[in-house]
Design an enzyme around this catalytic site. Sequence first.
Site, PDB file in Angstrom:
ATOM      1  N   ASP A 184     -12.016  15.274  -3.828  1.00  0.00           N
ATOM      2  CA  ASP A 184     -11.271  14.024  -4.021  1.00  0.00           C
ATOM      3  C   ASP A 184     -11.587  13.136  -2.806  1.00  0.00           C
ATOM      4  O   ASP A 184     -11.433  13.575  -1.662  1.00  0.00           O
ATOM      5  CB  ASP A 184      -9.773  14.367  -4.098  1.00  0.00           C
ATOM      6  CG  ASP A 184      -8.875  13.134  -4.114  1.00  0.00           C
ATOM      7  OD1 ASP A 184      -7.962  13.084  -4.943  1.00  0.00           O
ATOM      8  OD2 ASP A 184      -9.066  12.231  -3.269  1.00  0.00           O
ATOM      9  N   ASP A 222     -11.568   8.727  -8.413  1.00  0.00           N
ATOM     10  CA  ASP A 222     -11.962   8.976  -7.020  1.00  0.00           C
ATOM     11  C   ASP A 222     -12.416  10.408  -6.801  1.00  0.00           C
ATOM     12  O   ASP A 222     -12.351  10.913  -5.681  1.00  0.00           O
ATOM     13  CB  ASP A 222     -10.793   8.649  -6.081  1.00  0.00           C
ATOM     14  CG  ASP A 222      -9.590   9.552  -6.336  1.00  0.00           C
ATOM     15  OD1 ASP A 222      -9.508  10.174  -7.414  1.00  0.00           O
ATOM     16  OD2 ASP A 222      -8.727   9.644  -5.448  1.00  0.00           O
ATOM     17  N   LYS A 242       1.958  18.082  -6.302  1.00  0.00           N
ATOM     18  CA  LYS A 242       2.208  18.025  -4.854  1.00  0.00           C
ATOM     19  C   LYS A 242       3.321  18.990  -4.432  1.00  0.00           C
ATOM     20  O   LYS A 242       4.252  18.626  -3.721  1.00  0.00           O
ATOM     21  CB  LYS A 242       2.552  16.595  -4.420  1.00  0.00           C
ATOM     22  CG  LYS A 242       1.610  15.519  -4.952  1.00  0.00           C
ATOM     23  CD  LYS A 242       0.474  15.182  -4.027  1.00  0.00           C
ATOM     24  CE  LYS A 242      -0.708  14.542  -4.727  1.00  0.00           C
ATOM     25  NZ  LYS A 242      -0.561  13.215  -5.257  1.00  0.00           N
TER      26      LYS A 242
HETATM   27  N1  GDD Z   1      -4.702   2.181 -13.776  1.00  0.00           N
HETATM   28  C1  GDD Z   1      -4.011   2.846 -12.864  1.00  0.00           C
HETATM   29  N2  GDD Z   1      -2.676   2.527 -12.667  1.00  0.00           N
HETATM   30  N3  GDD Z   1      -4.624   3.795 -12.125  1.00  0.00           N
HETATM   31  C2  GDD Z   1      -3.891   4.439 -11.198  1.00  0.00           C
HETATM   32  C3  GDD Z   1      -2.528   4.162 -10.947  1.00  0.00           C
HETATM   33  C4  GDD Z   1      -1.907   3.137 -11.747  1.00  0.00           C
HETATM   34  O1  GDD Z   1      -0.715   2.821 -11.599  1.00  0.00           O
HETATM   35  N4  GDD Z   1      -2.109   4.987  -9.967  1.00  0.00           N
HETATM   36  C5  GDD Z   1      -3.171   5.738  -9.605  1.00  0.00           C
HETATM   37  N5  GDD Z   1      -4.258   5.413 -10.345  1.00  0.00           N
HETATM   38  C6  GDD Z   1      -5.591   6.000 -10.272  1.00  0.00           C
HETATM   39  C7  GDD Z   1      -6.191   5.961  -8.870  1.00  0.00           C
HETATM   40  O2  GDD Z   1      -6.970   4.783  -8.708  1.00  0.00           O
HETATM   41  C8  GDD Z   1      -7.060   7.221  -8.857  1.00  0.00           C
HETATM   42  O3  GDD Z   1      -8.368   6.982  -9.343  1.00  0.00           O
HETATM   43  C9  GDD Z   1      -6.351   8.163  -9.822  1.00  0.00           C
HETATM   44  O4  GDD Z   1      -5.473   7.350 -10.607  1.00  0.00           O
HETATM   45  C10 GDD Z   1      -5.555   9.267  -9.114  1.00  0.00           C
HETATM   46  O5  GDD Z   1      -4.703   8.660  -8.141  1.00  0.00           O
HETATM   47  P1  GDD Z   1      -4.659   9.194  -6.640  1.00  0.00           P
HETATM   48  O6  GDD Z   1      -3.730   8.297  -5.901  1.00  0.00           O
HETATM   49  O7  GDD Z   1      -6.039   9.362  -6.116  1.00  0.00           O
HETATM   50  O8  GDD Z   1      -3.935  10.586  -6.837  1.00  0.00           O
HETATM   51  P2  GDD Z   1      -4.025  11.904  -5.936  1.00  0.00           P
HETATM   52  O9  GDD Z   1      -5.402  12.108  -5.448  1.00  0.00           O
HETATM   53  O10 GDD Z   1      -2.934  11.870  -4.929  1.00  0.00           O
HETATM   54  O11 GDD Z   1      -3.653  13.056  -7.009  1.00  0.00           O
HETATM   55  C11 GDD Z   1      -4.279  13.098  -8.278  1.00  0.00           C
HETATM   56  O12 GDD Z   1      -5.581  13.639  -8.190  1.00  0.00           O
HETATM   57  C12 GDD Z   1      -5.647  15.017  -7.760  1.00  0.00           C
HETATM   58  C13 GDD Z   1      -7.116  15.449  -7.824  1.00  0.00           C
HETATM   59  O13 GDD Z   1      -7.919  14.617  -7.081  1.00  0.00           O
HETATM   60  C14 GDD Z   1      -3.412  13.946  -9.220  1.00  0.00           C
HETATM   61  O14 GDD Z   1      -3.939  13.817 -10.514  1.00  0.00           O
HETATM   62  C15 GDD Z   1      -3.400  15.415  -8.784  1.00  0.00           C
HETATM   63  O15 GDD Z   1      -2.706  16.199  -9.746  1.00  0.00           O
HETATM   64  C16 GDD Z   1      -4.819  15.927  -8.658  1.00  0.00           C
HETATM   65  O16 GDD Z   1      -4.822  17.275  -8.173  1.00  0.00           O
HETATM   66 MG    MG Z   2      -7.169  11.002  -5.413  1.00  0.00          MG
END
Ligand code: GDD
Ligand code: MG
Length: 358
Positions: free
Chosen positions: A221, A112, A163
């Site tokens: 993001d 994403d 976080k």
């Molecule tokens: N296959 C799979 N299985 N994918 C997953 C799962 C899972 O259980 N959980 C999350 N994802 C995928 C989501 O679809 C997304 O593309 C990605 O992993 C990151 O998940 P988010 O839910 O978007 O996380 P975030 O935005 O809160 O935080 C993450 O991204 C940030 C940067 O955009 C973390 O990686 C942070 O450390 C980072 O700064």
């Molecule tokens: Mg994200």
Amino acid sequence: MSNRAVDAIVLVGGQGTRLRPLTLSAPKPMLPTAGVPFLTHLLSRIKAVGVDHVILGTSYQPTVFSDYFGDGASLGLELEYVVEEEPLGTGGAIGNVRHLLRGDTTLIFNGDVLSGCDLEAMLNRHATTGADVTLHLTKVEDPRAFGCVPTDGDGRVVAFLEKDPNPVTDQINAGTYVFRRAVVDSIPSGRPVSVERETFPQLLASGALVSAYVDSTYWRDLGKPGDFAAGSADLVRGIAPSAALAGRTGEYLVLPGATVSPSAVLSGGTTIGAGCVVEAGAIVHGSVLFDRARIGAAGSVTDSLIGCDATIGERTVLADVVIGDRADIGADVELRYGARVWPDAVLADASVRFSADA
Ligand code: GDD
Ligand code: MG
């Protein structure tokens, strides 16, 4: 570019809860951005760096991906899908596809993120430092919603604090990694693992070389409605880079089969989806209209996401809102400040005024 020996994994298994209700009918990476599913932009970047073998780690609504992208041939890719029956988390998802990896170097992406990161330079850095893992880092104003990643003077990552409410730096995990095969193999299987909360901290504790690739290119993001609308608008306006959109940038994008009145005003990177209708005098700014949405005469839509087949009445004002598929918003309604309307909901004419200045 010859990165044929590099595999790519894209993590796309999340439920996209922050983008509900639009993610009730499609996973976040499949929502339309600048006329194509968001994932198309990311896959095109991967292809552009010469990586052909891409594995999608899916869980939520997995068939939406495979139905659309198939074997990946239309993008010049060899796409494979792995489905987690129960979500395995970001780390578990990486470990879960290890049997499909062919080489020692794997590019891994959160599904994403819209980014201008130079993947070739990042792969080169990974090779020259001999790191176990290389992380793409960027700087943001408010790091609390991200992984906070301090580094030392040599570009080594010294901590990974997901976080953190009191971040020690504004440098964050930008969601693109290069992993050595041994690191993928070290992830425990059969249970959920968070790469951010478990794998990275453990690697650092064990003395592994986790190297930083820091840049200041475009980065966003798209997990929240405002960011999704802004990211799509930046793509349309050519501010955000995408190999999938060559030559198609401007103040707005109207997809084939849409009907826009000559007196309507489209601006701010708005996308009007296929089959949409925008009536006389309507203003649409910085928004995404999914296919077949209809904006009534003199309506005003700003920084909003309007679901498929939704109808917005005459003179209705929407700002910073998400409207679900098929919702029917009457005339003279006013909705602002992050309001969300669920699919199929009906708001009668002038029935809602959700506004501080009304
Ligand atoms: N296959 C799979 N299985 N994918 C997953 C799962 C899972 O259980 N959980 C999350 N994802 C995928 C989501 O679809 C997304 O593309 C990605 O992993 C990151 O998940 P988010 O839910 O978007 O996380 P975030 O935005 O809160 O935080 C993450 O991204 C940030 C940067 O955009 C973390 O990686 C942070 O450390 C980072 O700064
Ligand atoms: Mg994200």
